[in-house]
Design a protein around this motif. Structure first.
Motif, PDB file in Angstrom:
ATOM      1  N   THR A   5       0.845  -1.185   0.000  1.00 21.10           N
ATOM      2  CA  THR A   5       0.000   0.000   0.000  1.00 21.10           C
ATOM      3  C   THR A   5       0.880   1.234   0.000  1.00 21.10           C
ATOM      4  O   THR A   5       1.915   1.265   0.664  1.00 21.10           O
ATOM      5  N   VAL A   6       0.476   2.247  -0.761  1.00 19.66           N
ATOM      6  CA  VAL A   6       1.171   3.524  -0.752  1.00 19.66           C
ATOM      7  C   VAL A   6       0.241   4.525  -0.080  1.00 19.66           C
ATOM      8  O   VAL A   6      -0.872   4.762  -0.541  1.00 19.66           O
ATOM      9  N   ARG A   7       0.713   5.089   1.034  1.00 22.32           N
ATOM     10  CA  ARG A   7      -0.110   6.045   1.793  1.00 22.32           C
ATOM     11  C   ARG A   7       0.381   7.457   1.502  1.00 22.32           C
ATOM     12  O   ARG A   7       1.529   7.792   1.771  1.00 22.32           O
ATOM     13  N   LEU A   8      -0.532   8.253   0.953  1.00 22.85           N
ATOM     14  CA  LEU A   8      -0.205   9.638   0.628  1.00 22.85           C
ATOM     15  C   LEU A   8      -0.423  10.560   1.814  1.00 22.85           C
ATOM     16  O   LEU A   8       0.173  11.625   1.890  1.00 22.85           O
ATOM     17  N   GLY A   9      -1.290  10.188   2.717  1.00 27.32           N
ATOM     18  CA  GLY A   9      -1.624  10.999   3.877  1.00 27.32           C
ATOM     19  C   GLY A   9      -2.945  10.536   4.446  1.00 27.32           C
ATOM     20  O   GLY A   9      -3.554   9.587   3.957  1.00 27.32           O
ATOM     21  N   SER A  10      -3.394  11.224   5.472  1.00 24.83           N
ATOM     22  CA  SER A  10      -4.676  10.858   6.074  1.00 24.83           C
ATOM     23  C   SER A  10      -5.345  12.109   6.633  1.00 24.83           C
ATOM     24  O   SER A  10      -4.742  13.184   6.695  1.00 24.83           O
ATOM     25  N   THR A  11      -6.577  11.955   7.010  1.00 20.11           N
ATOM     26  CA  THR A  11      -7.342  13.040   7.612  1.00 20.11           C
ATOM     27  C   THR A  11      -8.413  12.445   8.502  1.00 20.11           C
ATOM     28  O   THR A  11      -8.687  11.237   8.422  1.00 20.11           O
ATOM     29  N   ARG A  12      -8.977  13.246   9.348  1.00 15.98           N
ATOM     30  CA  ARG A  12     -10.085  12.800  10.206  1.00 15.98           C
ATOM     31  C   ARG A  12     -11.313  13.616   9.838  1.00 15.98           C
ATOM     32  O   ARG A  12     -11.226  14.826   9.634  1.00 15.98           O
ATOM     33  N   LEU A  13     -12.434  12.926   9.735  1.00 19.88           N
ATOM     34  CA  LEU A  13     -13.706  13.572   9.409  1.00 19.88           C
ATOM     35  C   LEU A  13     -14.751  13.170  10.430  1.00 19.88           C
ATOM     36  O   LEU A  13     -14.766  12.024  10.887  1.00 19.88           O
TER      37      LEU A  13
ATOM     38  N   GLU B  61       6.090  16.047   0.044  1.00 17.85           N
ATOM     39  CA  GLU B  61       6.496  15.123   1.109  1.00 17.85           C
ATOM     40  C   GLU B  61       6.437  13.701   0.568  1.00 17.85           C
ATOM     41  O   GLU B  61       5.608  13.384  -0.282  1.00 17.85           O
ATOM     42  N   PRO B  62       7.310  12.818   1.058  1.00 16.49           N
ATOM     43  CA  PRO B  62       7.325  11.450   0.526  1.00 16.49           C
ATOM     44  C   PRO B  62       6.081  10.662   0.914  1.00 16.49           C
ATOM     45  O   PRO B  62       5.483  10.892   1.971  1.00 16.49           O
ATOM     46  N   ALA B  63       5.714   9.757   0.033  1.00 19.22           N
ATOM     47  CA  ALA B  63       4.635   8.812   0.314  1.00 19.22           C
ATOM     48  C   ALA B  63       5.229   7.629   1.071  1.00 19.22           C
ATOM     49  O   ALA B  63       6.411   7.301   0.907  1.00 19.22           O
ATOM     50  N   GLU B  64       4.432   6.990   1.901  1.00 17.33           N
ATOM     51  CA  GLU B  64       4.883   5.820   2.657  1.00 17.33           C
ATOM     52  C   GLU B  64       4.500   4.555   1.905  1.00 17.33           C
ATOM     53  O   GLU B  64       3.345   4.380   1.528  1.00 17.33           O
ATOM     54  N   ILE B  65       5.463   3.682   1.688  1.00 19.47           N
ATOM     55  CA  ILE B  65       5.210   2.385   1.079  1.00 19.47           C
ATOM     56  C   ILE B  65       5.114   1.401   2.233  1.00 19.47           C
ATOM     57  O   ILE B  65       6.035   1.295   3.047  1.00 19.47           O
ATOM     58  N   MET B  66       3.985   0.696   2.309  1.00 18.80           N
ATOM     59  CA  MET B  66       3.695  -0.126   3.471  1.00 18.80           C
ATOM     60  C   MET B  66       3.353  -1.559   3.090  1.00 18.80           C
ATOM     61  O   MET B  66       2.757  -1.814   2.045  1.00 18.80           O
ATOM     62  N   VAL B  67       3.728  -2.483   3.966  1.00 16.20           N
ATOM     63  CA  VAL B  67       3.265  -3.864   3.915  1.00 16.20           C
ATOM     64  C   VAL B  67       2.613  -4.094   5.272  1.00 16.20           C
ATOM     65  O   VAL B  67       3.268  -3.970   6.309  1.00 16.20           O
ATOM     66  N   GLY B  68       1.318  -4.372   5.248  1.00 18.83           N
ATOM     67  CA  GLY B  68       0.565  -4.436   6.500  1.00 18.83           C
ATOM     68  C   GLY B  68       0.559  -3.056   7.126  1.00 18.83           C
ATOM     69  O   GLY B  68       0.295  -2.067   6.450  1.00 18.83           O
ATOM     70  N   ASP B  69       0.917  -2.968   8.394  1.00 22.93           N
ATOM     71  CA  ASP B  69       0.966  -1.660   9.051  1.00 22.93           C
ATOM     72  C   ASP B  69       2.402  -1.165   9.217  1.00 22.93           C
ATOM     73  O   ASP B  69       2.669  -0.222   9.939  1.00 22.93           O
ATOM     74  N   ARG B  70       3.341  -1.791   8.515  1.00 24.23           N
ATOM     75  CA  ARG B  70       4.761  -1.435   8.630  1.00 24.23           C
ATOM     76  C   ARG B  70       5.211  -0.625   7.418  1.00 24.23           C
ATOM     77  O   ARG B  70       5.031  -1.038   6.272  1.00 24.23           O
TER      78      ARG B  70
ATOM     79  N   LEU C  97      10.075   4.860   1.671  1.00 28.72           N
ATOM     80  CA  LEU C  97       9.462   6.136   1.298  1.00 28.72           C
ATOM     81  C   LEU C  97       9.700   6.350  -0.176  1.00 28.72           C
ATOM     82  O   LEU C  97      10.669   5.821  -0.739  1.00 28.72           O
ATOM     83  N   GLY C  98       8.826   7.120  -0.799  1.00 28.02           N
ATOM     84  CA  GLY C  98       9.007   7.354  -2.221  1.00 28.02           C
ATOM     85  C   GLY C  98       8.278   8.579  -2.700  1.00 28.02           C
ATOM     86  O   GLY C  98       7.523   9.214  -1.963  1.00 28.02           O
ATOM     87  N   GLU C  99       8.528   8.903  -3.965  1.00 24.89           N
ATOM     88  CA  GLU C  99       7.863  10.048  -4.579  1.00 24.89           C
ATOM     89  C   GLU C  99       6.980   9.556  -5.720  1.00 24.89           C
ATOM     90  O   GLU C  99       7.320   8.602  -6.417  1.00 24.89           O
TER      91      GLU C  99
END
Length: 100
Positions: free
Chosen positions: A35-43, A65-74, A78-80
């Motif tokens: 999974t690549v996570r670009l960011g998050s927010t709360r609504l 800002e770099p995106a996070e490359i994740m496997v599971g919750d780890r 980082l990447g662009e």
């Protein structure tokens, strides 16, 4: 039902050895969800229900800002974001110090 089976030998862990290179090679074909996570927010629920086509969600990251490359919750790297023809990709810029 007991949490621990008292008939199991206490030294059962001694039967297992650390993974060797051939064993890891055998696991190398196991598919993993990346999974690549670009960011998050709360609504608030109300805000979520008001979303419609064209709505914009502000994320907790700034442009560049770099995106996070994740496997599971780890986070494993980082990447662009990059464009590859008409597809979106991620160029790895840093690999986690703790390894993969």
């Amino acid at each position: 039902m007991a949490l621990y089976d008292t008939d199991v030998p206490v030294r059962m862990a001694d039967q297992f050895q650390p993974a060797t290179e051939p064993q890891l090679t055998a696991l190398s074909e196991v598919p993993l969800q990346v999974t690549v996570r670009l960011g998050s927010t709360r609504l608030a629920l109300r805000e979520l229900l008001e979303l419609e086509v064209g709505s914009v969600l502000l994320l907790d990251r700034e442009v560049g800002e770099p995106a996070e490359i994740m496997v599971g919750d780890r986070v494993i790297a980082l990447g662009e974001l990059v464009r590859v023809d008409n597809d979106l990709g991620v160029r790895i810029t840093q690999v986690s110090a703790s390894g993969l």
